[in-house]
Design an enzyme around this catalytic site. Structure first.
Site, mmCIF file in Angstrom:
data_model
loop_
_atom_site.group_PDB
_atom_site.id
_atom_site.type_symbol
_atom_site.label_atom_id
_atom_site.label_comp_id
_atom_site.label_asym_id
_atom_site.label_seq_id
_atom_site.Cartn_x
_atom_site.Cartn_y
_atom_site.Cartn_z
ATOM 1 N N HIS A 38 -4.075 -5.221 0.351
ATOM 2 C CA HIS A 38 -3.061 -5.245 1.526
ATOM 3 C C HIS A 38 -3.324 -7.032 1.277
ATOM 4 O O HIS A 38 -4.344 -7.398 1.826
ATOM 5 C CB HIS A 38 -4.205 -4.607 3.110
ATOM 6 C CG HIS A 38 -3.184 -3.306 2.830
ATOM 7 N ND1 HIS A 38 -2.520 -3.222 3.834
ATOM 8 C CD2 HIS A 38 -4.447 -2.262 2.520
ATOM 9 C CE1 HIS A 38 -2.802 -2.140 3.306
ATOM 10 N NE2 HIS A 38 -3.540 -1.154 2.937
ATOM 11 N N GLU A 86 -1.670 -9.083 3.102
ATOM 12 C CA GLU A 86 -1.622 -9.302 4.580
ATOM 13 C C GLU A 86 -2.706 -9.865 5.526
ATOM 14 O O GLU A 86 -3.534 -10.684 6.115
ATOM 15 C CB GLU A 86 -1.127 -8.862 5.621
ATOM 16 C CG GLU A 86 -1.727 -7.438 5.925
ATOM 17 C CD GLU A 86 -1.511 -6.151 5.155
ATOM 18 O OE1 GLU A 86 -1.019 -6.292 3.715
ATOM 19 O OE2 GLU A 86 -1.544 -5.185 5.753
ATOM 20 N N CYS A 134 0.528 -0.873 -0.140
ATOM 21 C CA CYS A 134 -0.195 0.235 -0.248
ATOM 22 C C CYS A 134 1.077 1.902 0.142
ATOM 23 O O CYS A 134 1.606 1.779 -1.390
ATOM 24 C CB CYS A 134 -0.890 0.162 1.057
ATOM 25 S SG CYS A 134 -2.435 0.623 0.700
#
Ligand code: GLN
Length: 537
Positions: A510, A512, A383
């Site tokens: 993102h 993650e 990001c």
């Protein structure tokens, strides 16, 4: 549907979220379909506007909901994909009640905490039940500690809800602390007794008590807690400090057979013991890896354990995938500005720049990206980290002097990162970013496409306001930047990479938020693989 409610006592940060998530893991491994959710008693509508210093990471769901980081644990510990329905705050409850009042929906009545606010909470429970008809067990964690003023209405609503759906369908679990008093050499049960007494004052008798303890829970203390707290001795469960990894938590809770206690209470006792071999193998790979890499995370909230939670977890998953321990060096990006990247970051196998907002430390992050690019150290930008890599490339490779994001320099001559048109008039800060899952196209022949297994479309979660400025796309590409993915609808740049580098990848989204213990995210897996190669040179 059956319901589990998890409350907490004595102190916060007990690992209540992990306890709830671990129960989810165990029940799922017994073949039950579980769904997890959290009630947060604070007044913010969602944590999206809170500082990471207040709250830790904001976890983003597919549908764009900005939620508590415990939802990250839930999605990593179970296979459920959660929605905005699964994180309820007092802010949302009151917002809805007041809107109804303004519409005249209470038909002239005085609007009161009980029944109107508690009804609103129960309504949400019913909505979640109805929209998930195939769920066997709904696990709800209540944020905060029993006795907090702001949690009272939630506890009251759950008490009423349990009566309405039948007590046989509900299991109350209370997580407490057993402090160890070093000078006396003793574990103390009194705080647990008092916090259970508090819960009983509110009309709730816990069915199971989970005791967080540094040491073990001996039989005398188990007996004492059982007697004073009015539960059976077997229902006093130890939740010990785990040695290495949070993924040991389900295995620890399994020692006292918490899943068995829960299914017995809920009348689901016919389900088989959990088959945990896969989970155990994953934990073994985390604890006893063959290799080791060192990765620097250069961010702004680096001293905070929880600010980049999902990133740290994703690195663990990717590490386990490659039988590798990922040693994380936390680098305060601002420090790089006063010294230089090499002396602050040192000798590492990879550099990761995570997401972030505001300009503190950005120049340090740009120096970190430059250091990685020039020295062929694997770089992963997430990001803001992708935006940083773009700015660095524009300035130092493309020769666009002073290139920047308009987030940090409103009048930059080269706004390589800027606001999209629709973001320009936005005044409300809450829930107005580009949020949630979006479909993107992957371009073949790129490293990203290779890592994703050459699929042509991917779905990743977003949380940002600023974008790669398409006016600069040609110039940056002419200088060697590769765009490996764009969003399917708007054509916004999603992934950038540098071909002449072992691993230099930036993602506007993102990744993650979609990494799981036995399914490392492909970009994290690729990054750790590159770091491993770097370490072996
Ligand atoms: N501040 C940047 C933006 O709003 C990046 C956000 C992030 O890293 N999550 O676009």
């Amino acid at each position: 549907m059956k319901y589990i409610f998890v409350t907490g006592g004595v102190v916060s940060s007990l690992g209540k979220g992990l306890a709830a998530a671990s129960i989810g893991t165990l029940l799922e491994h017994r073949g039950l379909t579980t769904l997890m959710q959290k009630f947060d008693p604070y007044l913010n509508v969602d944590p999206g506007t809170m500082s990471p210093f207040q709250h830790g990471e904001v976890y983003v769901l597919d549908d764009g909901a900005e939620t508590d980081l415990d939802l990250g644990h839930y999605e990593r510990f179970t296979s459920g994909v959660l929605s905005r329905m699964n994180n309820l705050t007092s802010g949302q409850v009151f917002d809805s009640v007041i809107k109804k009042e303004r519409r005249g929906e209470f038909l002239g009545k005085t609007v009161q905490f009980i029944p109107h606010v508690t009804d609103e909470i129960k309504l949400r429970m019913h909505q979640v039940t109805e929209s998930n008809p195939n769920t066997d067990v709904l696990i709800t964690e209540i944020g905060g500690t029993v006795g907090d003023m702001e949690g009272l209405l939630f506890i009251e609503a759950l008490r009423q809800f349990a009566l309405e759906v039948g007590k046989e369908n509900v299991c109350f679990i209370h997580v407490t602390l057993l402090p160890y008093i070093k000078a006396a050499g003793e574990v103390k049960t009194k705080p647990t007794q008092q916090s259970v007494a508090k819960l009983r004052e509110l009309g709730i008798q816990p069915d199971i008590i989970i005791c967080r303890t540094e040491a073990d829970l001996d039989e005398d203390n188990r007996k004492k807690i059982a007697m004073f707290c009015n539960v059976e001795r077997k229902n006093v469960v130890a939740f010990r400090d785990v040695d290495h990894s949070i993924y040991e938590c389900p295995l620890d809770l399994r020692r006292d057979k918490i899943d068995r206690l829960v299914v017995d209470k809920l009348g689901l006792g016919h389900t088989p013991s959990p088959a945990l071999e896969d989970w155990e193998r994953f934990v073994q790979r985390v604890i006893h890896p063959k290799h080791k890499v060192t990765i620097a995370v250069a961010g702004k909230y680096i001293e905070l354990q929880d600010a980049y939670k999902s990133i740290y977890e994703s690195l663990i998953h990717a590490g386990a995938h490659h039988d590798t321990k990922v040693h994380i060096v936390r680098v305060e990006a601002e420090a790089i500005e006063d010294r230089d990247a090499k002396s602050v970051i040192g000798d590492v196998d990879g550099i990761l720049v995570p997401g972030g907002f505001g300009d503190r430390g950005t120049e340090g992050k740009i120096l970190a990206a430059k250091y990685a690019r020039e020295n062929k150290i694997p770089y992963f930008g997430i990001c803001l980290g992708m935006q940083i890599a773009t700015i660095e490339f524009a300035r130092n490779v493309c020769g666009l002097k002073g290139a920047n994001s308009t987030e940090f320099d409103k009048v930059t001559k080269h706004p390589v990162i800027c606001l999209q048109e629709e973001q320009k008039g936005v005044e409300d800060m809450g829930a107005t970013m580009r949020l949630g899952s979006c479909e993107s196209i992957l371009f073949t022949g790129t490293k990203a496409a290779d890592l994703y297994g050459n699929v042509d479309r991917i779905h990743e979660r977003h949380r940002h306001r600023y974008e790669f400025n398409s006016d600069y796309q040609d110039r940056l590409q002419d200088s060697g930047l590769v765009i490996s993915s764009v969003s399917a609808v708007e054509g916004l740049v999603e992934i950038i990479e540098l071909p002449e580098h072992p691993f230099y990848v930036g993602a506007q989204f993102h990744p993650e938020f979609q990494s799981k213990p036995n399914h490392a995210h492909p970009l994290f897996a690729g990054f750790v693989a590159a770091a491993l190669e770097h370490s072996q040179k």
